[in-house]
Each structure stands twice: as C-alpha cells, then as structure tokens.
Design a protein around this motif. Sequence first.
Motif, mmCIF file in Angstrom:
data_model
loop_
_atom_site.group_PDB
_atom_site.id
_atom_site.type_symbol
_atom_site.label_atom_id
_atom_site.label_comp_id
_atom_site.label_asym_id
_atom_site.label_seq_id
_atom_site.Cartn_x
_atom_site.Cartn_y
_atom_site.Cartn_z
ATOM 1 N N ALA A 1 7.330 3.195 2.847
ATOM 2 C CA ALA A 1 6.033 3.126 4.013
ATOM 3 C C ALA A 1 4.813 2.800 4.249
ATOM 4 O O ALA A 1 4.269 3.347 2.894
ATOM 5 N N VAL A 2 4.662 1.830 4.282
ATOM 6 C CA VAL A 2 3.107 0.600 4.346
ATOM 7 C C VAL A 2 2.228 0.583 5.117
ATOM 8 O O VAL A 2 2.710 0.303 6.053
ATOM 9 N N ILE A 3 1.276 0.504 4.551
ATOM 10 C CA ILE A 3 -0.113 0.585 5.381
ATOM 11 C C ILE A 3 -0.991 -0.577 4.673
ATOM 12 O O ILE A 3 -1.200 0.347 3.678
ATOM 13 N N LYS A 4 -1.974 -1.122 5.683
ATOM 14 C CA LYS A 4 -2.549 -2.325 5.493
ATOM 15 C C LYS A 4 -3.984 -2.268 5.142
ATOM 16 O O LYS A 4 -3.798 -1.848 6.163
ATOM 17 N N CYS A 5 -4.874 -2.812 4.916
ATOM 18 C CA CYS A 5 -6.009 -2.544 5.380
ATOM 19 C C CYS A 5 -6.799 -3.758 4.216
ATOM 20 O O CYS A 5 -6.503 -3.996 3.397
ATOM 21 N N HIS B 1 -7.979 -6.912 0.414
ATOM 22 C CA HIS B 1 -7.173 -6.211 1.084
ATOM 23 C C HIS B 1 -6.501 -4.318 0.421
ATOM 24 O O HIS B 1 -6.321 -5.211 -1.091
ATOM 25 N N PHE B 2 -5.753 -3.576 1.146
ATOM 26 C CA PHE B 2 -5.609 -2.608 0.069
ATOM 27 C C PHE B 2 -5.201 -1.738 0.894
ATOM 28 O O PHE B 2 -4.079 -1.718 2.066
ATOM 29 N N SER B 3 -3.471 -1.670 -0.266
ATOM 30 C CA SER B 3 -2.562 -1.092 0.482
ATOM 31 C C SER B 3 -1.945 1.019 0.740
ATOM 32 O O SER B 3 -2.577 0.921 -1.166
ATOM 33 N N LEU B 4 -1.590 1.400 1.214
ATOM 34 C CA LEU B 4 -1.358 2.769 0.733
ATOM 35 C C LEU B 4 0.681 2.685 1.261
ATOM 36 O O LEU B 4 0.552 1.445 2.021
ATOM 37 N N HIS B 5 0.769 3.358 -0.060
ATOM 38 C CA HIS B 5 2.856 3.413 -0.384
ATOM 39 C C HIS B 5 2.960 4.389 0.073
ATOM 40 O O HIS B 5 2.775 4.973 -1.282
#
Lengths: 116, 113
Positions: free
Chosen positions: A19-23, A72-76
């Motif tokens: 799962a990848v969430i982007k900000c 931007h930064f992302s959670l994996h």
Amino acid sequence: GENVEQHPSTLSVQEGDSAVIKCTYSDSASNYFPWYKQELGKGPQLIIDIRSNVGEKKDQRIAVTLNKTAKHFSLHITETQPEDSAVYFCAASNIRVREYGNKLVFGAGTILRVKS
Amino acid sequence: ETGVTQSPTHLIKTRGQQVTLRCSSQSGHNTVSWYQQALGQGPQFIFQYYREEENGRGNFPPRFSGLQFPNYSSELNVNALELDDSALYLCASTGGQNTDTQYFGPGTRLTVL
C-alpha cells in the motif's frame, strides 16, 4: 501557512500486497514529517517519521520517502496484514521555529482496508 | 500506549454551555498541544503550552482557551459552545530526549446539542 494534501482518501488492498499513500506540502520551511495510524475510537499513534535531512527511512514493513524538491512524501507498507486496516494521516511541521509552537499540519487521512 | 491520558472520554453539552477537558502528559514531557478532529477529517492545531505558557495558536477564536499546570498537565476550556464544536479533542505531549515527536492521548469526544 502550511497546507498538506493526502491521496488517496480510501485504499483497498489484498492481504500481502503493498500500500502506498502520498502527501504533498506547500511550505518549503517544513522539516519534520510524521505518519500516524488511527484506529476506531483511539488517538493517532506515530508509526514512522522522517526529517528533511534524510531521503528515506525504513522500519520493518513500513518505509517513508521524502522528495524536498517536489515537496512530497510517501508512506509504503509492504506485506499488508488485516491489522494494518485503519486511518493513516501524514503531517508536516517546522520544528525550528520554536516560538510559533511545534504545530503539526495534518492531511485529511487515508482509510486503508486490507482484505483477507 | 503513549502514557498520555485524557478525561472525560465522552461529554454531551448543549449550545451556549462551557466545557473543560483535561490532559495528563507523558512522564517527563513539558509541552502539551491540543487538536480538534472533526468527523472524517485530520486533527487541527488549537494551541500549544510549553512550561505553563502558550507557545503558538492555530486559527481558533478566543473562546478556546487553555492552561498548563506546574506538573505539565493541561486543560482546554471552550466557552459559549456551538454545534460545530462537536468533535474529538486530542492532546499530545512532547519532551524528554525527543523534542520533535508528539504522542497523542485517546481523545475526548464532545457532542454539542
């Protein structure tokens, strides 16, 4: 002031998938980026954070990447499990400006559902 | 568990009333921040207290006020409650060796009727 946008608003994945969430953030002075997990009826729990002098950080199945140029930064999350189902929030802060308070500006959240 | 506690857990008030919410910070933490989380949204910063002084405030009216005590516990007071004040109120404490990370309590669910 700082504005943080988060995508997607909901994410459904099969157990074992990633799962990848982007900000994205607007204030280039922001230098601290935590991620929180919030389960129903509970307060947000810190799962990982990254500072602007680092491009990537990993903790077991969780990793965060930061691109300061693009803001931007992302959670994996790899090998997702049903217990990963929760609402995830990204946040940004400028921790150097102590006199303004170390306020966190949050994204709107992502509801992650892991189907077994 | 973070060691941050909040009371009460739930509260129901009517429009125009006043409310006081309480927070005990994690041991060794001297900074407390308060956030308002409306349903389906991310937390929004109300204000922060550092060593008993307000140290930053978000975009909230003066009827939102706070205190921090010598033991670093804190109160959030809201006067003249409005229906839109219905939300989860979160406090977070910071301090010790890591002065960046904010550790959240479980929150107080306020309903204004």
